[in-house]
Design a protein around this motif. Structure first.
Motif, PDB file in Angstrom:
ATOM      1  N   ARG A   1      -4.716   6.029  12.866  1.00  0.00           N
ATOM      2  CA  ARG A   1      -3.590   5.242  12.835  1.00  0.00           C
ATOM      3  C   ARG A   1      -3.906   4.068  12.007  1.00  0.00           C
ATOM      4  O   ARG A   1      -5.006   3.440  11.749  1.00  0.00           O
ATOM      5  N   GLY A   2      -2.980   3.624  11.181  1.00  0.00           N
ATOM      6  CA  GLY A   2      -3.038   2.322  10.148  1.00  0.00           C
ATOM      7  C   GLY A   2      -1.741   2.355   9.474  1.00  0.00           C
ATOM      8  O   GLY A   2      -1.155   3.291   9.079  1.00  0.00           O
ATOM      9  N   VAL A   3      -1.501   1.011   9.424  1.00  0.00           N
ATOM     10  CA  VAL A   3      -0.052   0.910   8.800  1.00  0.00           C
ATOM     11  C   VAL A   3      -0.085   0.456   7.253  1.00  0.00           C
ATOM     12  O   VAL A   3      -0.739  -0.625   7.192  1.00  0.00           O
ATOM     13  N   ALA A   4       0.587   0.850   6.613  1.00  0.00           N
ATOM     14  CA  ALA A   4       0.727   0.234   5.161  1.00  0.00           C
ATOM     15  C   ALA A   4       2.061  -0.377   4.942  1.00  0.00           C
ATOM     16  O   ALA A   4       2.311  -1.295   4.140  1.00  0.00           O
ATOM     17  N   PHE A   5       2.980  -0.241   5.560  1.00  0.00           N
ATOM     18  CA  PHE A   5       4.289  -0.911   5.439  1.00  0.00           C
ATOM     19  C   PHE A   5       4.541  -1.587   7.145  1.00  0.00           C
ATOM     20  O   PHE A   5       4.977  -0.948   7.950  1.00  0.00           O
ATOM     21  N   LYS A   6       4.265  -2.806   7.095  1.00  0.00           N
ATOM     22  CA  LYS A   6       4.271  -3.501   8.493  1.00  0.00           C
ATOM     23  C   LYS A   6       5.703  -4.338   8.717  1.00  0.00           C
ATOM     24  O   LYS A   6       6.192  -4.968   7.756  1.00  0.00           O
ATOM     25  N   PRO A   7       6.217  -3.822   9.803  1.00  0.00           N
ATOM     26  CA  PRO A   7       7.325  -4.835  10.439  1.00  0.00           C
ATOM     27  C   PRO A   7       7.117  -5.764  10.908  1.00  0.00           C
ATOM     28  O   PRO A   7       6.541  -5.916  11.929  1.00  0.00           O
ATOM     29  N   ARG A   8       7.191  -7.065  10.292  1.00  0.00           N
ATOM     30  CA  ARG A   8       6.712  -8.541  10.833  1.00  0.00           C
ATOM     31  C   ARG A   8       7.796  -9.248  11.076  1.00  0.00           C
ATOM     32  O   ARG A   8       8.821  -9.227  10.661  1.00  0.00           O
ATOM     33  N   THR A   9       7.607 -10.081  12.308  1.00  0.00           N
ATOM     34  CA  THR A   9       8.632 -10.741  12.681  1.00  0.00           C
ATOM     35  C   THR A   9       8.705 -11.823  11.523  1.00  0.00           C
ATOM     36  O   THR A   9       9.961 -12.477  11.542  1.00  0.00           O
ATOM     37  N   SER A  10       7.694 -12.362  11.008  1.00  0.00           N
ATOM     38  CA  SER A  10       7.767 -13.348   9.971  1.00  0.00           C
ATOM     39  C   SER A  10       7.797 -12.858   8.723  1.00  0.00           C
ATOM     40  O   SER A  10       6.742 -11.995   8.274  1.00  0.00           O
ATOM     41  N   PRO A  11       8.808 -13.074   7.766  1.00  0.00           N
ATOM     42  CA  PRO A  11       8.564 -12.675   6.201  1.00  0.00           C
ATOM     43  C   PRO A  11       7.216 -13.268   5.514  1.00  0.00           C
ATOM     44  O   PRO A  11       6.729 -12.685   4.419  1.00  0.00           O
ATOM     45  N   TYR A  12       6.246 -14.401   6.357  1.00  0.00           N
ATOM     46  CA  TYR A  12       5.344 -14.816   5.483  1.00  0.00           C
ATOM     47  C   TYR A  12       4.073 -14.037   5.973  1.00  0.00           C
ATOM     48  O   TYR A  12       3.033 -14.548   5.428  1.00  0.00           O
ATOM     49  N   SER A  13       4.242 -13.321   7.015  1.00  0.00           N
ATOM     50  CA  SER A  13       2.985 -12.705   7.549  1.00  0.00           C
ATOM     51  C   SER A  13       2.759 -11.444   6.752  1.00  0.00           C
ATOM     52  O   SER A  13       3.473 -11.163   5.855  1.00  0.00           O
ATOM     53  N   PHE A  14       1.384 -11.085   6.599  1.00  0.00           N
ATOM     54  CA  PHE A  14       0.895  -9.802   5.875  1.00  0.00           C
ATOM     55  C   PHE A  14       1.850  -8.858   6.053  1.00  0.00           C
ATOM     56  O   PHE A  14       2.206  -8.253   7.243  1.00  0.00           O
ATOM     57  N   GLN A  15       2.485  -8.150   4.855  1.00  0.00           N
ATOM     58  CA  GLN A  15       3.622  -7.254   4.798  1.00  0.00           C
ATOM     59  C   GLN A  15       2.734  -5.657   4.885  1.00  0.00           C
ATOM     60  O   GLN A  15       3.697  -4.799   4.760  1.00  0.00           O
ATOM     61  N   GLY A  16       1.613  -5.677   4.437  1.00  0.00           N
ATOM     62  CA  GLY A  16       0.998  -4.325   4.312  1.00  0.00           C
ATOM     63  C   GLY A  16       0.689  -4.004   3.008  1.00  0.00           C
ATOM     64  O   GLY A  16       1.132  -4.614   2.141  1.00  0.00           O
ATOM     65  N   LEU A  17      -0.234  -3.153   2.599  1.00  0.00           N
ATOM     66  CA  LEU A  17      -0.826  -2.737   1.272  1.00  0.00           C
ATOM     67  C   LEU A  17       0.211  -1.835   0.640  1.00  0.00           C
ATOM     68  O   LEU A  17      -0.118  -1.455  -0.469  1.00  0.00           O
ATOM     69  N   GLY A  18       1.349  -1.474   1.234  1.00  0.00           N
ATOM     70  CA  GLY A  18       2.088  -0.369   0.602  1.00  0.00           C
ATOM     71  C   GLY A  18       1.390   0.763  -0.019  1.00  0.00           C
ATOM     72  O   GLY A  18       0.557   1.633   1.117  1.00  0.00           O
ATOM     73  N   GLU A  19       1.835   1.440  -0.993  1.00  0.00           N
ATOM     74  CA  GLU A  19       1.211   2.803  -1.233  1.00  0.00           C
ATOM     75  C   GLU A  19      -0.327   2.835  -1.416  1.00  0.00           C
ATOM     76  O   GLU A  19      -0.970   3.764  -1.011  1.00  0.00           O
TER      77      GLU A  19
END
Ligand code: PEP
Ligand code: MN
Length: 338
Positions: free
Chosen positions: A126-144
């Protein structure tokens, strides 16, 4: 409603029932067992029940399913569903061990983690590239870029990969890279996303939302199934409670509770359920003992540098110590890691 066909119903008789269902504007869902065929009829319940399906040749019985979830119910299919992810089977005696970091951070970090967990016995990365974060200022993931890293590392270690999809518009992109979609707790009732995933034929790990009942979870699964995708694995990951010493409250009873109501596999995620690495090994053991079809654990080689969920990540050696205990428990339960 389900239509139970006679044991000797012929293929043309079965086809005739299916055609009639379609003709009336309902959706047929065929379940062909060794001895008999049953057909789920999905549509406006009052209209479905008014049709005299019992008059058709080959039909033995017509049964209303009282539960609001139909295709997910045991009445529709009494046999445990086995979901196949790459070469890995989940359900019906086969256990998944899904492990990896919370977020995909770089090729070397994911590669190091994958090598360790694979050696210990994990069967899905497992590993996430699109992160659902509570804060918009937290790391959001690397995307594609993250999805590509996940695919490459999965291929290198011969492990199927699962990653989160948050938006219906992301489905084609994530589908290109992943072997299994993850729908996170925050999106369990994103009905457009559920329908879009239902249109694909890729397995999905559907996580229970933090305030969802077991029935809500099964209704969300029903969205995917009713679109034609049968490969749903449920995941208990804790619900909100008054307790403050853990991240969530792990509802272990959800496992046997779901098993009584549904044929779908259900796994447990003690990482997000507890948020504490000291509680993950005992809760992973409890999950197998409760009858879960697998466990989902976050592992990081350097949790203090992890870009998300570091405090709940197990170190690879701790994960490796846990696996033999889980294997013994699996044996007691008459199951094995596939
Ligand atoms: C995750 O698995 O990465 C995650 C965010 O979990 P959940 O949706 O259960 O919070
Ligand atoms: Mn996480």
């Amino acid at each position: 409603m389900i239509i139970v066909l006679k044991p000797g119903a012929t293929p043309p008789e079965i086809q005739h029932v299916v055609d009639r269902i379609v003709e009336l504007g309902f959706k047929p869902h065929l379940s062909q067992g060794e001895h008999r065929t049953i057909i789920g009829v999905i549509g406006d319940e009052s209209r479905v029940l008014a049709e005299p399906f019992q008059a058709i040749a080959g039909v033995e019985q017509v049964l209303p399913i009282m539960k609001p979830f139909k295709l997910a119910s045991r009445e529709f299919n009494n046999k445990d569903t086995i979901v196949q992810v790459g070469k890995v089977k989940i359900g019906g005696g086969f256990l998944a061990m899904i492990a990896g970091p919370c977020a995909i951070e770089s090729f070397p970090i994911l590669d190091e983690i994958a090598e360790a967990i694979k050696a210990a016995g994990a069967n899905i990365l497992r590993g996430v590239a699109f992160k659902p974060r509570t804060s918009p200022y937290s790391f959001q993931g690397l995307g594609e870029e993250g999805l590509q890293i996940l695919r490459d590392v999965g291929n290198k270690h011969d492990m199927p990969v699962v990653t989160e999809v948050m938006d219906p518009r992301q489905v084609p992109l994530v589908e290109k890279y992943a072997d299994m979609f993850q729908i996170g707790a925050r999106n369990m009732q994103n009905f457009d996303l559920l329908k879009e995933i239902g249109q694909t034929r890729k397995p999905v790990l559907l996580k229970r939302a933090m305030s969802a009942t077991v029935k809500d979870l099964l209704m969300s699964a029903e969205y995917v199934l009713s679109e034609g995708n049968p490969a749903v694995v449920l995941c208990e990951r804790g619900v909100r409670s008054f307790e403050e010493s853990t991240r969530n409250m792990l509802d272990m009873s959800a496992v046997p509770n779901v098993k009584g109501m549904s044929h779908l596999p259900i796994i447990v995620d003690p990482s997000h359920a507890t948020g504490r690495r000291d509680l993950i090994p005992p809760m992973a053991c409890a999950s197998i003992a409760a009858g879960a079809d697998g466990v989902h654990i976050e592992v990081h080689s350097c949790p203090e540098k992890a870009l998300s969920d570091g405090p709940q990540a197990l170190l690879p050696p701790v994960f490796a110590e846990l696996m033999p205990r889980l294997r013994k428990l699996a044996e007691v339960m008459g199951k094995s890691f596939s």
